[in-house]
Write an enzyme that holds these catalytic residues in place. Sequence first.
Site, PDB file in Angstrom:
ATOM      1  N   TYR A  43     -65.872  74.327   6.142  1.00 57.33           N
ATOM      2  CA  TYR A  43     -65.395  74.030   7.491  1.00 57.33           C
ATOM      3  C   TYR A  43     -66.422  74.320   8.581  1.00 57.33           C
ATOM      4  CZ  TYR A  43     -60.759  73.405   5.529  1.00 57.33           C
ATOM      5  OH  TYR A  43     -59.688  72.948   4.794  1.00 57.33           O
ATOM      6  N   LYS A  61     -71.418  81.718   8.479  1.00 61.80           N
ATOM      7  CA  LYS A  61     -70.739  80.422   8.567  1.00 61.80           C
ATOM      8  C   LYS A  61     -70.132  80.326   9.956  1.00 61.80           C
ATOM      9  CE  LYS A  61     -68.044  78.667   5.238  1.00 61.80           C
ATOM     10  NZ  LYS A  61     -66.840  78.324   4.424  1.00 61.80           N
ATOM     11  N   ASP A 161     -63.356  75.605  -5.806  1.00 58.96           N
ATOM     12  CA  ASP A 161     -64.626  74.917  -5.560  1.00 58.96           C
ATOM     13  C   ASP A 161     -65.757  75.611  -6.317  1.00 58.96           C
ATOM     14  OD1 ASP A 161     -66.009  72.779  -4.543  1.00 58.96           O
ATOM     15  OD2 ASP A 161     -66.418  73.698  -2.597  1.00 58.96           O
TER      16      ASP A 161
END
Length: 504
Positions: A43, A61, A161
């Site tokens: 994201y 991030k 993932d």
Amino acid sequence: MVGFTFSRQEQLYAMMGKTADSLKELGAPDNWELVESIGEGTYGEVYKARNKITGEIAAAKVIDSIHEKIEEVLPELDILKKYASHPNIANFYGAFINVDTKRHDQLWLVMELCRGGSVTNLVKSLRKKGKYLDEDLIAFILYETLKGIEHLHRNFVIHRDIKGPNVMLTKGAEIRLIDFGVSAELSNILMRRNSSVGTPFWMAPEVIACEQQLDYSYDVRCDIWSLGITAIELADGVTPLSDQHPMRALFKIPRCLVKDFEVRPHASEMSNHVFVRWVEGKRETLRRKLMNLMDKQYQGRDGITDEVDQEKELEKSASPSIVQNKVPLKFDNQIFKVDNLAELGSLTEDIILSHLLGRYLIDNIYTYIGDILIAINPLKTLDLYGPEEANKYKNAQKSALPPHIFMVADMTHQAMVHNKSPQCCLISGESGAGKTVSADYLVRHLAELGKAGNRTLEEKILQVNPLMEALGNAQTVINDNSSRFGKYLELHFTPSGALTGGKG
């Protein structure tokens, strides 16, 4: 009158409502500064960050427009706060709110920077020199990754993932799992999920199936499938189907190998597999061997720096649509307004698939290639088939309206009346592509175009499709109503185009 002044942070919390309660304790990233971009997370973009006081280098991030993404981001924040304290999970240094009106307010997730780069980058670097990763090092990486997965599953967390790019190496050749952007906490180890998320090539077939069957589900063992694909990647340097476009890979994966996840072992069982169970006694020796390999391969450079440089070089030399076979995350809608791909100057498989994917993501499910109509199953209800839409496509010109199954019906009907000759429409596609539904819309519009005042006849003809489906369709793993036979339907019209009957 008493006036109140609200800070930008208070306004941000007000916009996010109750979901922001867990963020109110977060401060600004005053002690951290961004150095350079090093990649993308689920994201947000990932940067190399520096602590202004200690000089420590970390990974941050950075998620823009946090008030728009708060529901998606909070699970990742919670998982990092609770479960990152494990030797095989990247260390979590903290979360911060950066209030910035120009950048639309950000959430920073600051964690350990694994300077050895990803295992994907290591095996790709080896392949460039005609080398492959030794089997004992593959076993070491898989064993350590399994320990991280086992830790997550023991705490009822599903990663969703697991892939080479998310299995990172420290400078000391320790293994760390990263990127929990699509991870989820469960109430127990057997709890199911039904969201089709992950990265093409590594996604388990049962996860892909959820995109087509809304009542389908899976459990934590989807991570074991993804680890198996990662094992092949470590051995071969590439994943299976890596030469395919990601969308094509998603069609092929559910049709290969043994897919019943109910018989797939859990992470705790996999740690005792013959390929990896011996690793525990030789972990230190294998770690040193891997560290020496990394030193030779990167020649003193950070593996993460090497990875960023390779990515930049690849982007310079390759078409953006096929860089590492990534599915683009953002599209310029103008690019995908070409309704007929036959009008493009170049028409390669990659160009076709990129345009189809781009149009699909903005709900343009129909596209022409010459006289062929390509229809992509949207897997949701779109307002494209009502009476108003049907009227638009009556006696219309092909170029005047967007591609549609109704236009195919109308062109067929017009050609039959004007040329006084039979016409044929062929519908073909993979299981779950939407052949049955497309055939139904095609027949419905032809019946509408051939109205002759005999309502009973029209209703009988429209009932032919469900009757044939009842006799010839069957339930499969990814499609509850899959055509198991070739269906032939013949409609009869008068010379003026009025419908007179039909047979199947």
